[in-house]
Design an enzyme around this catalytic site. Structure first.
Site, PDB file in Angstrom:
ATOM      1  N   GLU A 305       0.825  -1.217   0.000  1.00 23.99           N
ATOM      2  CA  GLU A 305       0.000   0.000   0.000  1.00 23.99           C
ATOM      3  C   GLU A 305       0.857   1.265   0.000  1.00 23.99           C
ATOM      4  OE1 GLU A 305      -3.062   0.023   3.056  1.00 23.99           O
ATOM      5  OE2 GLU A 305      -4.445  -0.959   1.686  1.00 23.99           O
ATOM      6  N   HIS A 349       9.728 -26.203   1.064  1.00 26.23           N
ATOM      7  CA  HIS A 349       9.127 -27.307   0.313  1.00 26.23           C
ATOM      8  C   HIS A 349       7.998 -26.770  -0.557  1.00 26.23           C
ATOM      9  CE1 HIS A 349      11.291 -30.155   2.946  1.00 26.23           C
ATOM     10  NE2 HIS A 349      11.227 -29.108   3.744  1.00 26.23           N
ATOM     11  N   LYS A 457     -13.811   0.195  -3.529  1.00 27.27           N
ATOM     12  CA  LYS A 457     -14.756   0.759  -2.548  1.00 27.27           C
ATOM     13  C   LYS A 457     -15.838   1.553  -3.263  1.00 27.27           C
ATOM     14  CE  LYS A 457     -11.681   1.527   1.389  1.00 27.27           C
ATOM     15  NZ  LYS A 457     -11.057   2.588   2.178  1.00 27.27           N
TER      16      LYS A 457
HETATM   17  O1  PA5 Z   1      -3.289   1.561   5.759  1.00 31.29           O
HETATM   18  C1  PA5 Z   1      -4.451   1.917   5.671  1.00 31.29           C
HETATM   19  O2  PA5 Z   1      -4.818   3.074   5.922  1.00 31.29           O
HETATM   20  C2  PA5 Z   1      -5.553   0.946   5.291  1.00 31.29           C
HETATM   21  O3  PA5 Z   1      -5.070  -0.325   5.020  1.00 31.29           O
HETATM   22  C3  PA5 Z   1      -6.587   0.838   6.415  1.00 31.29           C
HETATM   23  O4  PA5 Z   1      -5.961   0.401   7.580  1.00 31.29           O
HETATM   24  C4  PA5 Z   1      -7.730  -0.111   6.077  1.00 31.29           C
HETATM   25  O5  PA5 Z   1      -8.306   0.232   4.847  1.00 31.29           O
HETATM   26  C5  PA5 Z   1      -8.797  -0.079   7.168  1.00 31.29           C
HETATM   27  O6  PA5 Z   1      -9.299   1.205   7.319  1.00 31.29           O
HETATM   28  P1  PA5 Z   1     -10.114   1.670   8.570  1.00 31.29           P
HETATM   29  O7  PA5 Z   1      -9.271   1.563   9.769  1.00 31.29           O
HETATM   30  O8  PA5 Z   1     -10.486   3.083   8.258  1.00 31.29           O
HETATM   31  O9  PA5 Z   1     -11.326   0.792   8.677  1.00 31.29           O
END
Ligand code: PA5
Length: 490
Positions: A305, A349, A457
């Site tokens: 990410e 493995h 989303k």
């Molecule tokens: O790193 C990030 O911001 C995302 O991976 C969020 O943690 C994830 O989308 C969950 O979001 P939230 O805590 O708003 O539910």
């Protein structure tokens, strides 16, 4: 106190040859650029306003107020003693760090054996998927009267967590009645989002319900284990201060300008060279320790990410020298190494065959443990295994894997942990976080947003007719339906 070490011998040409290895000269040539990246990041973290604006407040998490940490630790103790079960609902950064801590720092089979829990609560995770089976099984088998649920969502809007929360709420209400909210704790943004609104509303009705802990501004989900994950650590009986002290030790090491004293900066610089000059675009993270599998999963999210970005970063600086980061739509990079998690020795493995003989496009990063918590000696006499310890064999297998990779000219490196304790685990997480931030600087991208996650989303929200979706998004979704030709489905 010992330190985590970073062994990068097998990244160089003297180990894996010139075609695939980094030459010392490559490193020397990059030093100016690397120094600038370090200076830039350090400068940004010195200003609280900038940190919050750009998502760098996580750099301050090792230095949290000790009294508040103590209070969280006490609250965790109280909950662990009072309830039989605690469910944590969350996804992404609101889940992976907690799961990583649970698997790394608690005994294996923690939930199965009460003696391992020291009579504390069993801990479950849910809301990290829309698969109905897990939540169904959990709620069917847990006693609502003996269960506390902690909902973690920074935005308070995430579909998976919200859906699970609504189901658990109905489940609790049915048995507990009007006071069901006393069995919820929410961890969310201090001001915004529907979870915050719900918390406020319920608290107005009953002060003891929906107890809550605000998340800090400027700490993104995947950098939030030392914020969003604190109550979980406390309930699990893990010493939070030790975790933070470990992170603090690593933060200090990684503030060094000299790359030969700063392991995270070295890690970032070498991986960037391998990525950009040697086309090593797959990052295999391979702990030789079963308990660190979930930590490897946590790192996958962090790397993917943070660094998997379409656009380069455009920095705009205002009159006060405060930076604003935008996407530079004229510079499409589609950059970022693809992370994969594997575990030694099990995956020797499995994926190891591809690591050794598949495309030479990977860098394997081992996590090696010097001292395991427990040792098992193999009994018997007339066997090469007799008298050997499991951890001795584990480290031999790790060394053998390094050797096998080197023979095939596959670059690899190792992060060496003295042991998997709260202190070193905190240090390990901080190492990865700061290394990722350095890599973001070297790639000239924004490592602290995740615009790519919005696509799916938006599609869901449009289909579910969520109020307030901008017209442009509605049109984008409606004008570009998926094409499904029946003849291409067999
Ligand atoms: O790193 C990030 O911001 C995302 O991976 C969020 O943690 C994830 O989308 C969950 O979001 P939230 O805590 O708003 O539910």
């Amino acid at each position: 106190m010992q330190k985590i070490k970073f062994d990068f011998n097998n990244i160089f040409d003297f180990s894996v040859g010139k075609e695939h290895g980094v030459q010392e000269q490559d490193l020397t040539e990059s030093l100016n650029f690397v120094k600038k990246a370090h200076e830039h990041l350090v400068k940004l973290t010195e200003n609280a306003r900038v940190r919050i604006k750009l998502g760098l407040e996580w750099t301050q998490l090792p230095y949290q107020n000790k009294t508040i940490i103590k209070e969280i630790q006490n609250l965790g103790n109280e909950i662990a003693g009072k309830y039989k079960n605690v469910i944590f609902l969350g996804i992404g950064g609101s889940y992976l760090g907690l799961k990583a801590a649970q698997d790394a720092l608690l005994e294996p089979y923690y939930n199965e054996f009460s003696i391992l829990r020291k009579k504390g609560a069993k801990i479950y995770f849910c809301g990290n998927n829309l698969d109905p089976n897990t939540l169904h099984a959990l709620l069917k088998n847990l006693n609502p009267k003996k269960t506390l649920t902690v909902v973690i969502s920074k935005s308070g809007e995430t579909t998976e967590t919200k859906a699970a929360f609504m189901v658990v709420e109905a489940w609790l209400k049915k048995t507990i009645g009007i006071k069901y909210g006393r069995q919820f704790i929410t961890i969310t943004d201090p001001e915004s989002g529907s979870l915050r609104e719900k918390t406020k509303k319920e608290q107005e009705k009953d002060k003891l319900s929906f107890r809550n802990m605000p998340l800090l501004k400027g700490v993104g989900g995947r950098f939030s284990e030392f914020n969003a994950g604190l109550l979980h650590l406390a309930i699990a009986g893990i010493n939070i201060q030790e975790v933070l002290d470990g992170a603090g030790q690593m933060a200090k090491q990684c503030s060094e300008v000299d790359i030969f004293k700063n392991p995270a900066l070295m890690y970032a610089a070498l991986h960037t060279i391998l990525y950009q000059k040697k086309r090593k675009n797959i990052a295999v993270i391979m702990p030789f320790c079963e308990a660190l599998k979930s930590t490897a999963d946590w790192y996958i999210q962090l790397l993917a990410e943070s660094l998997g970005k379409k656009y380069a970063r455009k920095i705009e600086t205002d009159d006060n020298g405060i930076e604003n980061w935008l996407q530079d739509k004229n510079r499409i990079l589609n950059t970022g190494r693809t992370p994969i998690a594997a575990v030694g020795t099990g995956d020797l493995h499995s994926i190891q065959q591809n690591n050794i003989e598949g495309e030479n496009n990977k860098v394997v990063t081992f996590i090696k443990i010097e001292k395991f918590k427990k040792e098992i000696k193999i009994p018997g006499k007339n066997d090469i295994l007799a008298g050997k310890g499991f951890s001795e064999l584990m480290n031999l297998a790790q060394e053998a894997t390094e050797w096998a990779l080197v023979q095939e000219k596959r670059p690899n490196c190792a992060i060496i942990m003295p042991e998997v304790s709260p202190f070193y685990w905190g240090a390990l997480l901080f190492f990865f976080e700061i290394a990722t931030a350095f890599e973001g600087e070297l790639l000239d991208i924004n490592a602290f947003d995740q615009p790519g996650v919005e696509g799916y989303k938006n599609y869901i929200y449009c289909k579910l007719k969520k109020p307030g979706i901008p017209e442009s998004i509605l049109q984008e979704v409606n004008n570009h339906p998926l094409v499904k030709e029946p003849k291409f489905i067999l």
